[in-house]
Design a protein around this motif. Structure first.
Motif, PDB file in Angstrom:
ATOM      1  N   ALA A 167     -34.416  15.394  38.605  1.00 44.95           N
ATOM      2  CA  ALA A 167     -33.353  14.405  38.800  1.00 44.95           C
ATOM      3  C   ALA A 167     -31.986  15.091  38.849  1.00 44.95           C
ATOM      4  O   ALA A 167     -31.741  16.057  38.139  1.00 44.95           O
ATOM      5  N   THR A 168     -31.119  14.575  39.731  1.00 42.59           N
ATOM      6  CA  THR A 168     -29.731  15.050  39.786  1.00 42.59           C
ATOM      7  C   THR A 168     -28.948  14.328  38.703  1.00 42.59           C
ATOM      8  O   THR A 168     -28.844  13.097  38.730  1.00 42.59           O
ATOM      9  N   MET A 169     -28.414  15.058  37.752  1.00 44.76           N
ATOM     10  CA  MET A 169     -27.765  14.439  36.593  1.00 44.76           C
ATOM     11  C   MET A 169     -26.556  13.595  36.995  1.00 44.76           C
ATOM     12  O   MET A 169     -25.723  14.022  37.805  1.00 44.76           O
ATOM     13  N   ASN A 170     -26.480  12.398  36.439  1.00 45.40           N
ATOM     14  CA  ASN A 170     -25.295  11.583  36.609  1.00 45.40           C
ATOM     15  C   ASN A 170     -24.257  11.973  35.555  1.00 45.40           C
ATOM     16  O   ASN A 170     -24.508  12.841  34.707  1.00 45.40           O
ATOM     17  N   ARG A 171     -23.092  11.359  35.619  1.00 48.03           N
ATOM     18  CA  ARG A 171     -22.045  11.661  34.646  1.00 48.03           C
ATOM     19  C   ARG A 171     -21.485  10.339  34.126  1.00 48.03           C
ATOM     20  O   ARG A 171     -21.173   9.442  34.908  1.00 48.03           O
ATOM     21  N   LEU A 172     -21.368  10.225  32.808  1.00 49.45           N
ATOM     22  CA  LEU A 172     -20.961   8.972  32.182  1.00 49.45           C
ATOM     23  C   LEU A 172     -19.682   9.153  31.375  1.00 49.45           C
ATOM     24  O   LEU A 172     -19.615   9.987  30.477  1.00 49.45           O
ATOM     25  N   TYR A 173     -18.675   8.357  31.727  1.00 51.69           N
ATOM     26  CA  TYR A 173     -17.434   8.262  30.952  1.00 51.69           C
ATOM     27  C   TYR A 173     -17.462   6.935  30.199  1.00 51.69           C
ATOM     28  O   TYR A 173     -17.724   5.883  30.801  1.00 51.69           O
ATOM     29  N   VAL A 174     -17.181   6.965  28.909  1.00 54.70           N
ATOM     30  CA  VAL A 174     -17.145   5.733  28.118  1.00 54.70           C
ATOM     31  C   VAL A 174     -15.826   5.662  27.360  1.00 54.70           C
ATOM     32  O   VAL A 174     -15.474   6.574  26.616  1.00 54.70           O
ATOM     33  N   ILE A 175     -15.106   4.570  27.569  1.00 58.01           N
ATOM     34  CA  ILE A 175     -13.908   4.251  26.792  1.00 58.01           C
ATOM     35  C   ILE A 175     -14.228   2.971  26.042  1.00 58.01           C
ATOM     36  O   ILE A 175     -14.440   1.920  26.655  1.00 58.01           O
ATOM     37  N   GLU A 176     -14.319   3.035  24.727  1.00 59.06           N
ATOM     38  CA  GLU A 176     -14.725   1.865  23.961  1.00 59.06           C
ATOM     39  C   GLU A 176     -14.050   1.827  22.599  1.00 59.06           C
ATOM     40  O   GLU A 176     -13.492   2.825  22.122  1.00 59.06           O
ATOM     41  N   SER A 177     -14.123   0.661  21.966  1.00 62.31           N
ATOM     42  CA  SER A 177     -13.469   0.465  20.674  1.00 62.31           C
ATOM     43  C   SER A 177     -14.460   0.469  19.514  1.00 62.31           C
ATOM     44  O   SER A 177     -14.087   0.775  18.384  1.00 62.31           O
ATOM     45  N   THR A 178     -15.717   0.132  19.782  1.00 62.18           N
ATOM     46  CA  THR A 178     -16.757   0.110  18.752  1.00 62.18           C
ATOM     47  C   THR A 178     -17.905   1.013  19.195  1.00 62.18           C
ATOM     48  O   THR A 178     -18.350   0.911  20.338  1.00 62.18           O
ATOM     49  N   PRO A 179     -18.398   1.895  18.331  1.00 64.04           N
ATOM     50  CA  PRO A 179     -19.485   2.798  18.722  1.00 64.04           C
ATOM     51  C   PRO A 179     -20.719   2.035  19.203  1.00 64.04           C
ATOM     52  O   PRO A 179     -21.136   1.049  18.586  1.00 64.04           O
ATOM     53  N   THR A 180     -21.293   2.476  20.316  1.00 66.18           N
ATOM     54  CA  THR A 180     -22.476   1.836  20.890  1.00 66.18           C
ATOM     55  C   THR A 180     -23.493   2.898  21.302  1.00 66.18           C
ATOM     56  O   THR A 180     -23.191   4.090  21.328  1.00 66.18           O
ATOM     57  N   ASP A 187     -21.139  11.582  28.436  1.00 70.68           N
ATOM     58  CA  ASP A 187     -20.727  12.968  28.616  1.00 70.68           C
ATOM     59  C   ASP A 187     -19.277  13.138  28.167  1.00 70.68           C
ATOM     60  O   ASP A 187     -18.891  14.198  27.668  1.00 70.68           O
ATOM     61  N   ASN A 188     -18.505  12.072  28.371  1.00 66.13           N
ATOM     62  CA  ASN A 188     -17.094  12.073  27.984  1.00 66.13           C
ATOM     63  C   ASN A 188     -16.806  10.749  27.295  1.00 66.13           C
ATOM     64  O   ASN A 188     -16.890   9.682  27.916  1.00 66.13           O
ATOM     65  N   PHE A 189     -16.490  10.817  26.014  1.00 68.52           N
ATOM     66  CA  PHE A 189     -16.338   9.616  25.191  1.00 68.52           C
ATOM     67  C   PHE A 189     -14.941   9.557  24.595  1.00 68.52           C
ATOM     68  O   PHE A 189     -14.427  10.559  24.090  1.00 68.52           O
ATOM     69  N   LEU A 190     -14.324   8.379  24.671  1.00 65.02           N
ATOM     70  CA  LEU A 190     -12.998   8.189  24.089  1.00 65.02           C
ATOM     71  C   LEU A 190     -12.978   6.901  23.288  1.00 65.02           C
ATOM     72  O   LEU A 190     -13.309   5.829  23.799  1.00 65.02           O
ATOM     73  N   HIS A 191     -12.598   7.010  22.022  1.00 62.65           N
ATOM     74  CA  HIS A 191     -12.495   5.843  21.152  1.00 62.65           C
ATOM     75  C   HIS A 191     -11.048   5.377  21.112  1.00 62.65           C
ATOM     76  O   HIS A 191     -10.146   6.165  20.804  1.00 62.65           O
TER      77      HIS A 191
END
Length: 274
Positions: A167-180, A187-191
């Motif tokens: 599989a060709t790896m996708n890339r996930l950016y998450v900007i969130e207020s509560t951990p999920t 891959d890139n997480f911002l609280h």
């Protein structure tokens, strides 16, 4: 396996719902004002209420709600997804045009529906195709565990991370207020604070050339906006922006606008009747 929303799998809530079949507190009889009665009593009372009372000879001696076109009658349900029940309720409203059918859910998708109305003029539903998305941006959306289609979304997203099978790896950016769960896989997480999600959405949209006036993000986070916008622009038609149900309608509308301007519609996201 052919079910489009689950591919034949279930989540923990579906599995736990089986326990309600054995709930000792579930009502097993018809109740009227707290006292046990029968369905026959209920249907007889409803017949009088709807059609009016009759004497012993069958002659009508009192008007019912049908004579008023259903005025004053209300039906309260949760969300109805059954075509059969929806058809019955539609027939009910045709027969009693002044009656009203109300739907209520304590946990609902009003924000998502409101955002769709802002963007399209109607409460359309978004269906995401994570299996073909190379770059995914989550704006406080726990799409791997919450909301309609999350079982399939988890499978489709995970399939893009099966490197052992090519599989060709996708890339996930998450900007969130509560951990999920979704944030844990990013891959890139911002609280950030809940109030900051909209600020980020507007800032990213402006970087993509959209008219989304609003407050600028602080200097420490501006590199996030630049990186996300650049990655999305570099994967037009293969990117995806998803807004969480808890976010206000405007964030959903902005996400729709970003997907449209990036050419994602019809590829990584499609719209259907709700």
């Amino acid at each position: 396996p052919n079910h489009p929303a689950s591919l034949g799998a279930t989540d923990i809530f579906s599995q736990a719902s089986v326990l309600s079949l054995y709930d000792p507190d579930r009502s097993t009889v018809a109740l009227r004002r707290g006292s046990i009665t029968t369905w026959e009593t209920f249907t007889a009372a409803m017949d009088i209420y709807i059609n009016g009372e009759k004497d012993a000879t069958g002659k009508k001696i009192g008007s019912g709600i049908i004579d008023k076109g259903g005025a004053g009658m209300r039906v309260l349900t949760g969300t109805v997804t059954s075509p059969t029940l929806a058809k019955h309720l539609a027939a009910f409203q045709t027969a009693l045009p002044q009656a009203r059918w109300h739907q209520y859910e304590p946990v609902n998708r009003d924000n998502a529906n409101g955002g769709a109305r802002m963007a399209f003029g109607d409460a359309v539903a978004a269906q995401y195709k994570f299996d073909v998305a190379d770059v995914v941006v989550s704006l406080d959306a726990n799409f791997l565990a919450d909301g309609p289609g999350n079982v399939r979304y988890a499978r489709d997203f995970s399939a893009r991370r099966d490197a052992e099978n090519g599989a060709t790896m996708n890339r996930l950016y998450v900007i969130e207020s509560t951990p999920t769960i979704t944030g844990a896989l990013a891959d890139n997480f911002l609280h950030v604070r809940p109030s900051q999600i909209e600020t980020f959405a507007r800032a990213i949209a402006r970087k993509l050339g959209l008219d989304a006036p609003g407050q600028e993000v602080d200097a420490a986070h501006s590199k996030w906006v630049d990186a996300i916008a650049e990655d999305l622009q570099g994967h037009k038609g293969a990117g995806l922006v998803v807004a969480g149900d808890s976010q206000p309608a405007i964030v959903h509308a902005i996400a729709h606008a970003m997907n449209e301007t990036l050419g994602n519609v019809g590829k990584t996201v499609v719209y259907t009747d709700p």
